[in-house]
Design an enzyme around this catalytic site. Structure first.
Site, PDB file in Angstrom:
ATOM      1  N   LYS A 168       0.786  -1.347  -0.247  1.00  0.00           N
ATOM      2  CA  LYS A 168      -0.061   0.106  -0.131  1.00  0.00           C
ATOM      3  C   LYS A 168       0.910   1.273   0.145  1.00  0.00           C
ATOM      4  CE  LYS A 168      -2.149  -1.078   3.799  1.00  0.00           C
ATOM      5  NZ  LYS A 168      -1.803  -2.237   4.231  1.00  0.00           N
ATOM      6  N   ARG A 174     -10.055   0.383   8.236  1.00  0.00           N
ATOM      7  CA  ARG A 174      -9.764  -0.791   8.476  1.00  0.00           C
ATOM      8  C   ARG A 174     -10.839  -1.726   9.210  1.00  0.00           C
ATOM      9  NH1 ARG A 174      -4.031   0.550   8.752  1.00  0.00           N
ATOM     10  NH2 ARG A 174      -2.585  -1.724   8.869  1.00  0.00           N
ATOM     11  N   ARG A 214      -1.299  -9.522  12.991  1.00  0.00           N
ATOM     12  CA  ARG A 214      -1.668  -8.545  12.071  1.00  0.00           C
ATOM     13  C   ARG A 214      -2.604  -9.232  11.101  1.00  0.00           C
ATOM     14  NH1 ARG A 214       3.618  -6.048  11.058  1.00  0.00           N
ATOM     15  NH2 ARG A 214       2.510  -4.206   9.557  1.00  0.00           N
ATOM     16  N   ARG A 218      10.256  -0.884  13.042  1.00  0.00           N
ATOM     17  CA  ARG A 218       9.049  -0.792  13.556  1.00  0.00           C
ATOM     18  C   ARG A 218       8.717  -1.944  14.445  1.00  0.00           C
ATOM     19  NH1 ARG A 218       4.749  -0.032   8.715  1.00  0.00           N
ATOM     20  NH2 ARG A 218       3.473  -1.259  10.241  1.00  0.00           N
ATOM     21  N   ARG A 230      11.100  -6.364   5.478  1.00  0.00           N
ATOM     22  CA  ARG A 230      11.097  -4.968   5.760  1.00  0.00           C
ATOM     23  C   ARG A 230      11.562  -4.835   7.622  1.00  0.00           C
ATOM     24  NH1 ARG A 230       5.376  -2.204   5.584  1.00  0.00           N
ATOM     25  NH2 ARG A 230       5.077  -2.888   7.509  1.00  0.00           N
TER      26      ARG A 230
HETATM   27  P1  AMP Z   1       0.097   0.298   9.007  1.00  0.00           P
HETATM   28  O1  AMP Z   1       1.426   1.351   8.966  1.00  0.00           O
HETATM   29  O2  AMP Z   1      -0.872   0.845   8.063  1.00  0.00           O
HETATM   30  O3  AMP Z   1       0.639  -0.968   8.683  1.00  0.00           O
HETATM   31  O4  AMP Z   1      -0.470   0.509  10.308  1.00  0.00           O
HETATM   32  C1  AMP Z   1       0.323  -0.015  11.606  1.00  0.00           C
HETATM   33  C2  AMP Z   1      -0.475  -0.115  12.618  1.00  0.00           C
HETATM   34  O5  AMP Z   1      -1.229   1.131  13.010  1.00  0.00           O
HETATM   35  C3  AMP Z   1      -1.669  -1.281  12.555  1.00  0.00           C
HETATM   36  O6  AMP Z   1      -1.162  -2.523  12.840  1.00  0.00           O
HETATM   37  C4  AMP Z   1      -2.655  -0.557  13.616  1.00  0.00           C
HETATM   38  O7  AMP Z   1      -2.085  -1.117  14.860  1.00  0.00           O
HETATM   39  C5  AMP Z   1      -2.432   0.913  13.709  1.00  0.00           C
HETATM   40  N1  AMP Z   1      -3.460   1.292  12.668  1.00  0.00           N
HETATM   41  C6  AMP Z   1      -3.189   2.073  11.251  1.00  0.00           C
HETATM   42  N2  AMP Z   1      -4.377   2.303  10.819  1.00  0.00           N
HETATM   43  C7  AMP Z   1      -5.212   1.848  11.658  1.00  0.00           C
HETATM   44  C8  AMP Z   1      -6.468   2.064  11.449  1.00  0.00           C
HETATM   45  N3  AMP Z   1      -7.321   2.471  10.378  1.00  0.00           N
HETATM   46  N4  AMP Z   1      -7.311   1.511  12.517  1.00  0.00           N
HETATM   47  C9  AMP Z   1      -6.860   1.149  13.490  1.00  0.00           C
HETATM   48  N5  AMP Z   1      -5.486   0.787  13.697  1.00  0.00           N
HETATM   49  C10 AMP Z   1      -4.911   1.255  12.842  1.00  0.00           C
END
Ligand code: AMP
Length: 191
Positions: free
Chosen positions: A14, A91, A147, A136, A130
């Site tokens: 993404k 999400r 996840r 991270r 990654r």
């Molecule tokens: P990402 O960078 O999009 O993979 O997001 C990393 C983490 O941030 C996710 O595993 C969630 O813990 C949190 N997160 C990001 N976007 C959301 C969302 N829309 N709703 C809830 N948690 C989120």
């Protein structure tokens, strides 16, 4: 201009594909993962709450997440009016409904959802790779597995939500990056 959601499991590409969409279409990028990580780095109250959820691979509660997204939209009204790429949001179904409402209040809508579909083994491989230099807290095997479980339980049902609205565009998300990008751009050009 169009409002797009870039959708897919963790590791589906993404962020990478958002970058080329920003360049090509001049869209404003809102990545909720990046926003949350910035809150954590700045030690904001929201960051303090988010930290534990993220490191366990769980979703931040919808109410908090929707408030954070609303602030991102309100901070950049002009850029938002020219089109946004939403990356990592929504999400959950509740988040998708909140996004529809927030956009319709501004005379806007989600125009298309670009769904990057990638086999599970490849997702795990990419995220582990990654994790070697992302720094991270959630790019390690047990958290990646959590996840993916959360994705299947809470996020994947959004495919149906957007398919019913005629907005879901399925993209083969594995293979050469250029091919994935041109498949996405073909779908966007047709909007
Ligand atoms: P990402 O960078 O999009 O993979 O997001 C990393 C983490 O941030 C996710 O595993 C969630 O813990 C949190 N997160 C990001 N976007 C959301 C969302 N829309 N709703 C809830 N948690 C989120």
């Amino acid at each position: 201009m169009k409002n797009l959601v870039i959708f897919g499991a963790p590791g589906s590409g993404k962020g990478t594909q958002s970058q080329q969409l920003i360049q090509r279409y001049g869209l404003h990028h809102i990545s909720t993962g990046d926003t949350l990580r910035s809150h954590i780095a700045r030690h904001t109250p929201q960051g303090k709450i988010a930290e534990g959820y993220i490191s366990q691979g769980h979703l931040i509660p919808d109410d908090l997440m929707v408030d954070i997204l609303r602030a991102e939209i309100d901070d950049n009204p002009e850029r938002v009016a020219h089109g946004v790429i939403f990356d990592g949001f929504p999400r959950t179904i509740a988040q998708a409904e909140a996004l529809d409402k927030m956009l319709s209040e501004r005379g806007l809508q989600v125009d298309a959802v670009i769904g990057l579909e990638v086999p599970e083994e490849e997702l795990i491989e990419r995220l582990l790779k990654r994790g070697k230099d992302s720094g991270r807290s959630d790019d390690n095997l047990p958290t990646i597995q959590e996840r993916l479980k959360v994705y299947h339980g809470q996020t994947a049902p959004l495919k149906d939500y957007y398919e019913r609205a005629g907005k879901y565009r399925r993209i083969q998300g594995s293979g050469a990056l250029d091919k994935i990008a041109s498949d996405i751009n073909d779908a966007v050009d047709k909007l």
